[in-house]
Scaffold this motif. Structure first.
Motif, PDB file in Angstrom:
ATOM      1  N   LEU A   1       0.862  -1.096  -0.018  1.00 18.83           N
ATOM      2  CA  LEU A   1       0.088  -0.027  -0.011  1.00 18.83           C
ATOM      3  C   LEU A   1       0.776   1.303   0.128  1.00 18.83           C
ATOM      4  CD1 LEU A   1      -2.869   1.164   0.232  1.00 18.83           C
ATOM      5  CD2 LEU A   1      -2.712   1.215   2.604  1.00 18.83           C
ATOM      6  N   ALA A   2       1.868   1.163   0.870  1.00 19.30           N
ATOM      7  CA  ALA A   2       2.813   2.283   0.861  1.00 19.30           C
ATOM      8  C   ALA A   2       3.395   2.628  -0.411  1.00 19.30           C
ATOM      9  CB  ALA A   2       3.685   2.116   1.957  1.00 19.30           C
ATOM     10  N   ALA A   3       3.982   1.486  -1.234  1.00 16.10           N
ATOM     11  CA  ALA A   3       4.793   1.479  -2.490  1.00 16.10           C
ATOM     12  C   ALA A   3       3.662   2.233  -3.492  1.00 16.10           C
ATOM     13  CB  ALA A   3       5.295   0.251  -3.025  1.00 16.10           C
ATOM     14  N   LEU A   4       2.531   1.710  -3.596  1.00 11.04           N
ATOM     15  CA  LEU A   4       1.271   2.205  -4.322  1.00 11.04           C
ATOM     16  C   LEU A   4       0.789   3.550  -4.268  1.00 11.04           C
ATOM     17  CD1 LEU A   4      -0.983  -0.626  -4.980  1.00 11.04           C
ATOM     18  CD2 LEU A   4       0.615   0.248  -6.754  1.00 11.04           C
ATOM     19  N   ALA A   5       1.144   4.028  -2.934  1.00 13.63           N
ATOM     20  CA  ALA A   5       0.638   5.394  -2.497  1.00 13.63           C
ATOM     21  C   ALA A   5       1.669   6.452  -2.889  1.00 13.63           C
ATOM     22  CB  ALA A   5       0.168   5.640  -1.087  1.00 13.63           C
ATOM     23  N   LEU A   6       2.979   6.042  -2.654  1.00 16.16           N
ATOM     24  CA  LEU A   6       3.956   6.862  -2.896  1.00 16.16           C
ATOM     25  C   LEU A   6       4.069   7.081  -4.491  1.00 16.16           C
ATOM     26  CD1 LEU A   6       6.316   5.521  -0.190  1.00 16.16           C
ATOM     27  CD2 LEU A   6       5.557   8.032  -0.500  1.00 16.16           C
ATOM     28  N   ALA A   7       3.822   5.893  -5.032  1.00 16.92           N
ATOM     29  CA  ALA A   7       4.228   6.007  -6.834  1.00 16.92           C
ATOM     30  C   ALA A   7       3.075   6.753  -7.195  1.00 16.92           C
ATOM     31  CB  ALA A   7       3.917   4.556  -7.444  1.00 16.92           C
ATOM     32  N   ALA A   8       1.646   6.751  -6.812  1.00 18.39           N
ATOM     33  CA  ALA A   8       0.715   7.582  -7.189  1.00 18.39           C
ATOM     34  C   ALA A   8       0.983   9.109  -6.706  1.00 18.39           C
ATOM     35  CB  ALA A   8      -0.709   7.223  -6.473  1.00 18.39           C
ATOM     36  N   ILE A   9       1.733   9.450  -5.623  1.00 24.35           N
ATOM     37  CA  ILE A   9       2.280  10.972  -5.604  1.00 24.35           C
ATOM     38  C   ILE A   9       3.282  11.236  -6.100  1.00 24.35           C
ATOM     39  CG2 ILE A   9       3.048  12.521  -3.507  1.00 24.35           C
ATOM     40  CD1 ILE A   9       1.781  10.589  -1.730  1.00 24.35           C
ATOM     41  N   GLY A  10       4.210  10.500  -6.521  1.00 22.90           N
ATOM     42  CA  GLY A  10       5.103  10.742  -7.878  1.00 22.90           C
ATOM     43  C   GLY A  10       4.862  11.020  -8.949  1.00 22.90           C
ATOM     44  N   ALA A  11       3.747  10.234  -9.527  1.00 23.57           N
ATOM     45  CA  ALA A  11       3.340  10.291 -10.680  1.00 23.57           C
ATOM     46  C   ALA A  11       2.289  11.571 -10.694  1.00 23.57           C
ATOM     47  CB  ALA A  11       2.295   9.000 -11.162  1.00 23.57           C
ATOM     48  N   GLY A  12       1.578  11.774  -9.718  1.00 24.24           N
ATOM     49  CA  GLY A  12       0.922  13.028  -9.775  1.00 24.24           C
ATOM     50  C   GLY A  12       1.524  14.149  -9.802  1.00 24.24           C
TER      51      GLY A  12
ATOM     52  N   LEU B   1       9.808  16.423  -5.125  1.00 25.63           N
ATOM     53  CA  LEU B   1       8.517  15.492  -4.549  1.00 25.63           C
ATOM     54  C   LEU B   1       8.537  14.415  -5.480  1.00 25.63           C
ATOM     55  CD1 LEU B   1       6.214  15.135  -2.587  1.00 25.63           C
ATOM     56  CD2 LEU B   1       4.687  16.091  -4.360  1.00 25.63           C
ATOM     57  N   HIS B   2       8.583  14.444  -6.707  1.00 24.50           N
ATOM     58  CA  HIS B   2       8.545  13.408  -7.468  1.00 24.50           C
ATOM     59  C   HIS B   2       9.425  12.524  -7.335  1.00 24.50           C
ATOM     60  CE1 HIS B   2       8.545  10.707 -10.963  1.00 24.50           C
ATOM     61  NE2 HIS B   2       9.802  11.077 -11.357  1.00 24.50           N
ATOM     62  N   HIS B   3      10.981  12.792  -7.221  1.00 27.53           N
ATOM     63  CA  HIS B   3      12.159  12.206  -7.063  1.00 27.53           C
ATOM     64  C   HIS B   3      12.005  11.417  -5.624  1.00 27.53           C
ATOM     65  CE1 HIS B   3      14.243  13.057 -10.561  1.00 27.53           C
ATOM     66  NE2 HIS B   3      14.187  14.425 -10.327  1.00 27.53           N
ATOM     67  N   THR B   4      11.459  12.202  -4.490  1.00 23.20           N
ATOM     68  CA  THR B   4      11.485  11.671  -3.394  1.00 23.20           C
ATOM     69  C   THR B   4      10.533  10.621  -3.102  1.00 23.20           C
ATOM     70  OG1 THR B   4      12.164  13.715  -2.448  1.00 23.20           O
ATOM     71  CG2 THR B   4      10.951  12.228  -0.784  1.00 23.20           C
ATOM     72  N   ALA B   5       9.305  10.781  -3.806  1.00 27.09           N
ATOM     73  CA  ALA B   5       8.078   9.849  -3.823  1.00 27.09           C
ATOM     74  C   ALA B   5       8.531   8.588  -4.494  1.00 27.09           C
ATOM     75  CB  ALA B   5       6.725  10.403  -4.083  1.00 27.09           C
ATOM     76  N   MET B   6       9.029   8.612  -5.691  1.00 29.75           N
ATOM     77  CA  MET B   6       9.341   7.468  -6.310  1.00 29.75           C
ATOM     78  C   MET B   6      10.424   6.673  -5.856  1.00 29.75           C
ATOM     79  SD  MET B   6       7.572   6.973  -8.697  1.00 29.75           S
ATOM     80  CE  MET B   6       6.697   7.565 -10.245  1.00 29.75           C
ATOM     81  N   ALA B   7      11.634   7.176  -5.084  1.00 29.19           N
ATOM     82  CA  ALA B   7      12.607   6.374  -4.503  1.00 29.19           C
ATOM     83  C   ALA B   7      11.974   5.889  -3.247  1.00 29.19           C
ATOM     84  CB  ALA B   7      13.722   7.644  -3.944  1.00 29.19           C
ATOM     85  N   ALA B   8      11.097   6.610  -2.371  1.00 28.06           N
ATOM     86  CA  ALA B   8      10.399   5.737  -1.215  1.00 28.06           C
ATOM     87  C   ALA B   8       9.698   4.686  -1.602  1.00 28.06           C
ATOM     88  CB  ALA B   8       9.533   6.813  -0.452  1.00 28.06           C
ATOM     89  N   SER B   9       9.227   4.756  -2.753  1.00 29.30           N
ATOM     90  CA  SER B   9       8.363   3.581  -3.271  1.00 29.30           C
ATOM     91  C   SER B   9       9.160   2.552  -3.680  1.00 29.30           C
ATOM     92  CB  SER B   9       7.347   4.120  -4.505  1.00 29.30           C
ATOM     93  OG  SER B   9       6.528   2.950  -5.143  1.00 29.30           O
ATOM     94  N   THR B  10      10.159   2.776  -4.358  1.00 28.26           N
ATOM     95  CA  THR B  10      10.921   1.640  -4.746  1.00 28.26           C
ATOM     96  C   THR B  10      11.717   1.105  -3.523  1.00 28.26           C
ATOM     97  OG1 THR B  10      11.510   2.853  -6.761  1.00 28.26           O
ATOM     98  CG2 THR B  10      13.176   1.294  -6.058  1.00 28.26           C
ATOM     99  N   VAL B  11      12.163   1.861  -2.433  1.00 32.86           N
ATOM    100  CA  VAL B  11      12.492   1.337  -1.173  1.00 32.86           C
ATOM    101  C   VAL B  11      11.642   0.578  -0.539  1.00 32.86           C
ATOM    102  CG1 VAL B  11      13.355   2.109   1.090  1.00 32.86           C
ATOM    103  CG2 VAL B  11      14.216   2.963  -0.837  1.00 32.86           C
ATOM    104  N   ALA B  12      10.128   0.778  -0.504  1.00 29.66           N
ATOM    105  CA  ALA B  12       9.183   0.011  -0.074  1.00 29.66           C
ATOM    106  C   ALA B  12       9.067  -1.184  -0.852  1.00 29.66           C
ATOM    107  CB  ALA B  12       7.853   0.805  -0.065  1.00 29.66           C
ATOM    108  N   MET B  13       9.255  -1.294  -2.179  1.00 31.56           N
ATOM    109  CA  MET B  13       9.014  -2.480  -3.021  1.00 31.56           C
ATOM    110  C   MET B  13      10.366  -3.424  -2.685  1.00 31.56           C
ATOM    111  SD  MET B  13       7.389  -1.733  -6.738  1.00 31.56           S
ATOM    112  CE  MET B  13       8.885  -0.876  -7.413  1.00 31.56           C
ATOM    113  N   SER B  14      11.452  -2.906  -2.405  1.00 29.85           N
ATOM    114  CA  SER B  14      12.606  -3.373  -2.006  1.00 29.85           C
ATOM    115  C   SER B  14      12.788  -4.265  -0.837  1.00 29.85           C
ATOM    116  CB  SER B  14      13.928  -2.499  -2.020  1.00 29.85           C
ATOM    117  OG  SER B  14      13.983  -1.870  -3.523  1.00 29.85           O
ATOM    118  N   ALA B  15      11.890  -3.403   0.287  1.00 28.74           N
ATOM    119  CA  ALA B  15      11.773  -3.883   1.705  1.00 28.74           C
ATOM    120  C   ALA B  15      11.042  -5.364   1.363  1.00 28.74           C
ATOM    121  CB  ALA B  15      11.049  -2.903   2.523  1.00 28.74           C
ATOM    122  N   ILE B  16       9.887  -5.208   0.541  1.00 26.13           N
ATOM    123  CA  ILE B  16       8.939  -6.380   0.334  1.00 26.13           C
ATOM    124  C   ILE B  16       9.819  -7.575  -0.009  1.00 26.13           C
ATOM    125  CG2 ILE B  16       7.062  -7.211  -1.105  1.00 26.13           C
ATOM    126  CD1 ILE B  16       5.988  -4.702  -1.028  1.00 26.13           C
TER     127      ILE B  16
END
Length: 181
Positions: free
Chosen positions: A7-18, A163-178
């Motif tokens: 959920l965090a990865a998806l939400a952060l990716a949505a923020i980055g894309a937005g 914001l885009h770079h930060t959100a996408m990086a955080a989303s990737t880190v969340a996916m990596s954590a999975i």
């Protein structure tokens, strides 16, 4: 825990894309399409799985290559100056490759129930020394994305780009954590 990370990865990716969609300058249709492709691929693979992970990989990798080519020759492909959007296009191309790899790695994660624990130990035994490879790749992708995002943050001045770079990086880190946990 995995559901929270999904959920965090998806939400952060949505923020980055937005934030990317909301930018007025330096962003073209290919960049927005890349961000949306990552979001849709993540959403599908983490929820309903209409397409297998290998299909998402097969779609995202050529898209990354096309975006990298656009990054190298932006003036020939449109009315942008050679410097405009270069960092963003490169960041998104690497994001596509990373997202495609993580989608494949997440598909290799065994179930975590009692039967899954038995299967995971049998799976690790059957593959010997390579059993930790998905986790090693997950760590490398998470750290690499963080490093590249820090470099991008230092060169960007717009808060939306940051914001885009930060959100996408955080989303990737969340996916990596999975993958890692």
């Amino acid at each position: 825990m995995t559901d929270v990370l999904h959920l965090a990865a998806l939400a952060l990716a949505a923020i980055g894309a937005g934030s990317l969609i909301g930018m007025r300058r330096g962003v073209g249709t290919p960049e927005i399409a890349a961000a949306v492709l990552m979001l849709v691929g993540m959403g599908d693979s983490m929820t309903v799985a209409l397409l297998p992970p290998v299909v998402w990989f097969a779609v995202m990798l050529p898209a990354a290559i096309a975006l990298a080519i656009r990054c190298r020759v932006p003036a020939a492909l449109g009315d942008r100056s050679p410097a405009a959007g270069g960092m963003l296009s490169a960041h998104l191309a690497l994001g596509l490759v990373t997202t495609a790899a993580l989608i494949l790695l997440m598909a290799t994660i065994p179930a975590t129930d009692a039967a899954g624990a038995v299967m995971a130990s049998a799976h690790a035994h059957a593959h010997g020394g390579g059993a930790g490879m998905p986790q090693a790749l997950g760590i490398a992708l998470g750290l690499g994305t963080t490093l590249l995002s820090v470099i991008a943050l230092r060169s960007e001045r717009s808060w939306r780009h940051r914001l885009h770079h930060t959100a996408m990086a955080a989303s990737t880190v969340a996916m990596s954590a999975i993958v890692v946990f």
